[in-house]
Design a protein around this motif. Sequence first.
Motif, PDB file in Angstrom:
ATOM      1  N   ALA A 131     -13.421  10.630 -54.830  1.00  0.00           N
ATOM      2  CA  ALA A 131     -12.511   9.653 -54.221  1.00  0.00           C
ATOM      3  C   ALA A 131     -11.053  10.008 -54.511  1.00  0.00           C
ATOM      4  O   ALA A 131     -10.201   9.938 -53.623  1.00  0.00           O
ATOM      5  CB  ALA A 131     -12.831   8.247 -54.722  1.00  0.00           C
ATOM      6  N   VAL A 132     -10.773  10.405 -55.747  1.00  0.00           N
ATOM      7  CA  VAL A 132      -9.405  10.766 -56.118  1.00  0.00           C
ATOM      8  C   VAL A 132      -8.980  12.053 -55.406  1.00  0.00           C
ATOM      9  O   VAL A 132      -7.862  12.166 -54.909  1.00  0.00           O
ATOM     10  CB  VAL A 132      -9.280  10.905 -57.653  1.00  0.00           C
ATOM     11  CG1 VAL A 132      -7.963  11.548 -58.052  1.00  0.00           C
ATOM     12  CG2 VAL A 132      -9.447   9.541 -58.310  1.00  0.00           C
ATOM     13  N   ARG A 133      -9.875  12.995 -55.325  1.00  0.00           N
ATOM     14  CA  ARG A 133      -9.569  14.291 -54.705  1.00  0.00           C
ATOM     15  C   ARG A 133      -9.419  14.166 -53.187  1.00  0.00           C
ATOM     16  O   ARG A 133      -8.466  14.683 -52.609  1.00  0.00           O
ATOM     17  CB  ARG A 133     -10.681  15.276 -55.059  1.00  0.00           C
ATOM     18  CG  ARG A 133     -10.356  16.716 -54.860  1.00  0.00           C
ATOM     19  CD  ARG A 133     -11.416  17.648 -55.468  1.00  0.00           C
ATOM     20  NE  ARG A 133     -12.795  17.227 -55.254  1.00  0.00           N
ATOM     21  CZ  ARG A 133     -13.603  16.767 -56.215  1.00  0.00           C
ATOM     22  NH1 ARG A 133     -13.199  16.660 -57.461  1.00  0.00           N
ATOM     23  NH2 ARG A 133     -14.844  16.408 -55.933  1.00  0.00           N
ATOM     24  N   GLN A 134     -10.350  13.470 -52.543  1.00  0.00           N
ATOM     25  CA  GLN A 134     -10.365  13.399 -51.080  1.00  0.00           C
ATOM     26  C   GLN A 134      -9.534  12.238 -50.522  1.00  0.00           C
ATOM     27  O   GLN A 134      -9.139  12.267 -49.366  1.00  0.00           O
ATOM     28  CB  GLN A 134     -11.804  13.299 -50.571  1.00  0.00           C
ATOM     29  CG  GLN A 134     -12.675  14.479 -50.945  1.00  0.00           C
ATOM     30  CD  GLN A 134     -12.143  15.791 -50.398  1.00  0.00           C
ATOM     31  OE1 GLN A 134     -11.632  15.849 -49.305  1.00  0.00           O
ATOM     32  NE2 GLN A 134     -12.261  16.847 -51.197  1.00  0.00           N
ATOM     33  N   ALA A 161     -10.009   3.064 -66.836  1.00  0.00           N
ATOM     34  CA  ALA A 161      -9.282   4.291 -66.506  1.00  0.00           C
ATOM     35  C   ALA A 161      -9.724   4.867 -65.161  1.00  0.00           C
ATOM     36  O   ALA A 161      -9.080   5.778 -64.638  1.00  0.00           O
ATOM     37  CB  ALA A 161      -9.471   5.331 -67.603  1.00  0.00           C
ATOM     38  N   ALA A 162     -10.798   4.344 -64.600  1.00  0.00           N
ATOM     39  CA  ALA A 162     -11.334   4.831 -63.323  1.00  0.00           C
ATOM     40  C   ALA A 162     -11.351   3.704 -62.290  1.00  0.00           C
ATOM     41  O   ALA A 162     -12.321   3.499 -61.584  1.00  0.00           O
ATOM     42  CB  ALA A 162     -12.735   5.391 -63.530  1.00  0.00           C
ATOM     43  N   THR A 163     -10.248   2.968 -62.195  1.00  0.00           N
ATOM     44  CA  THR A 163     -10.134   1.870 -61.238  1.00  0.00           C
ATOM     45  C   THR A 163      -9.532   2.394 -59.940  1.00  0.00           C
ATOM     46  O   THR A 163      -8.525   3.096 -59.950  1.00  0.00           O
ATOM     47  CB  THR A 163      -9.248   0.744 -61.806  1.00  0.00           C
ATOM     48  OG1 THR A 163      -9.800   0.294 -63.056  1.00  0.00           O
ATOM     49  CG2 THR A 163      -9.170  -0.437 -60.842  1.00  0.00           C
ATOM     50  N   PRO A 173      -6.215   5.485 -56.793  1.00  0.00           N
ATOM     51  CA  PRO A 173      -6.358   5.137 -58.207  1.00  0.00           C
ATOM     52  C   PRO A 173      -5.213   4.209 -58.627  1.00  0.00           C
ATOM     53  O   PRO A 173      -4.090   4.364 -58.143  1.00  0.00           O
ATOM     54  CB  PRO A 173      -6.258   6.472 -58.943  1.00  0.00           C
ATOM     55  CG  PRO A 173      -6.023   7.521 -57.932  1.00  0.00           C
ATOM     56  CD  PRO A 173      -5.920   6.892 -56.588  1.00  0.00           C
ATOM     57  N   VAL A 174      -5.539   3.246 -59.470  1.00  0.00           N
ATOM     58  CA  VAL A 174      -4.515   2.307 -59.950  1.00  0.00           C
ATOM     59  C   VAL A 174      -4.604   2.191 -61.469  1.00  0.00           C
ATOM     60  O   VAL A 174      -5.650   2.440 -62.068  1.00  0.00           O
ATOM     61  CB  VAL A 174      -4.664   0.907 -59.307  1.00  0.00           C
ATOM     62  CG1 VAL A 174      -4.469   0.980 -57.805  1.00  0.00           C
ATOM     63  CG2 VAL A 174      -5.997   0.280 -59.625  1.00  0.00           C
ATOM     64  N   ARG A 217     -14.749   0.387 -59.884  1.00  0.00           N
ATOM     65  CA  ARG A 217     -14.566   1.191 -61.098  1.00  0.00           C
ATOM     66  C   ARG A 217     -15.767   2.092 -61.310  1.00  0.00           C
ATOM     67  O   ARG A 217     -16.884   1.744 -60.945  1.00  0.00           O
ATOM     68  CB  ARG A 217     -14.426   0.300 -62.336  1.00  0.00           C
ATOM     69  CG  ARG A 217     -13.125  -0.420 -62.415  1.00  0.00           C
ATOM     70  CD  ARG A 217     -13.040  -1.237 -63.677  1.00  0.00           C
ATOM     71  NE  ARG A 217     -11.685  -1.729 -63.857  1.00  0.00           N
ATOM     72  CZ  ARG A 217     -11.352  -2.703 -64.676  1.00  0.00           C
ATOM     73  NH1 ARG A 217     -12.290  -3.294 -65.405  1.00  0.00           N
ATOM     74  NH2 ARG A 217     -10.107  -3.081 -64.786  1.00  0.00           N
ATOM     75  N   GLY A 218     -15.501   3.213 -61.964  1.00  0.00           N
ATOM     76  CA  GLY A 218     -16.572   4.118 -62.337  1.00  0.00           C
ATOM     77  C   GLY A 218     -17.153   3.717 -63.677  1.00  0.00           C
ATOM     78  O   GLY A 218     -16.442   3.713 -64.677  1.00  0.00           O
TER      79      GLY A 218
END
Length: 119
Positions: A53-56, A107-109, A74-75, A40-41
């Motif tokens: 991470a989400v973009r790439q 929200a950033a898992t 992302p989950v 998580r962030g």
Amino acid sequence: MGRIAGADDLHISPFREDGFTYGTPTWIWSVAVDGSLYVRGYNGQASRWYQAAVRQKAGRITAAGMTREVAFEPVDGPINDRVDDAYRAKYARSPYLGPMIGARARAATIRITPRGAAA
């Protein structure tokens, strides 16, 4: 990923915009739930590593003396309650636990899987 999940030295390096160069390794907490690795962030979706991470959708991790090529997914939903429990069990004594199981970090898992094994 069992040894990695048990370690407390995970560094995450999502790819940069070019899709080939690894980003600067960032130390983060990691936990395992049902054999999957989650991170998580701390700063939620504003975390730079999270955005990359989400973009790439891919990069690498280093932990427990190992480096692995991985995919990032992302989950959300009910799995977050189980990830919270795993954070409580692994990091119970840390003053940073509260924020890591709060709404911003939830929200950033991200689920980390070996490259090519992402759902």
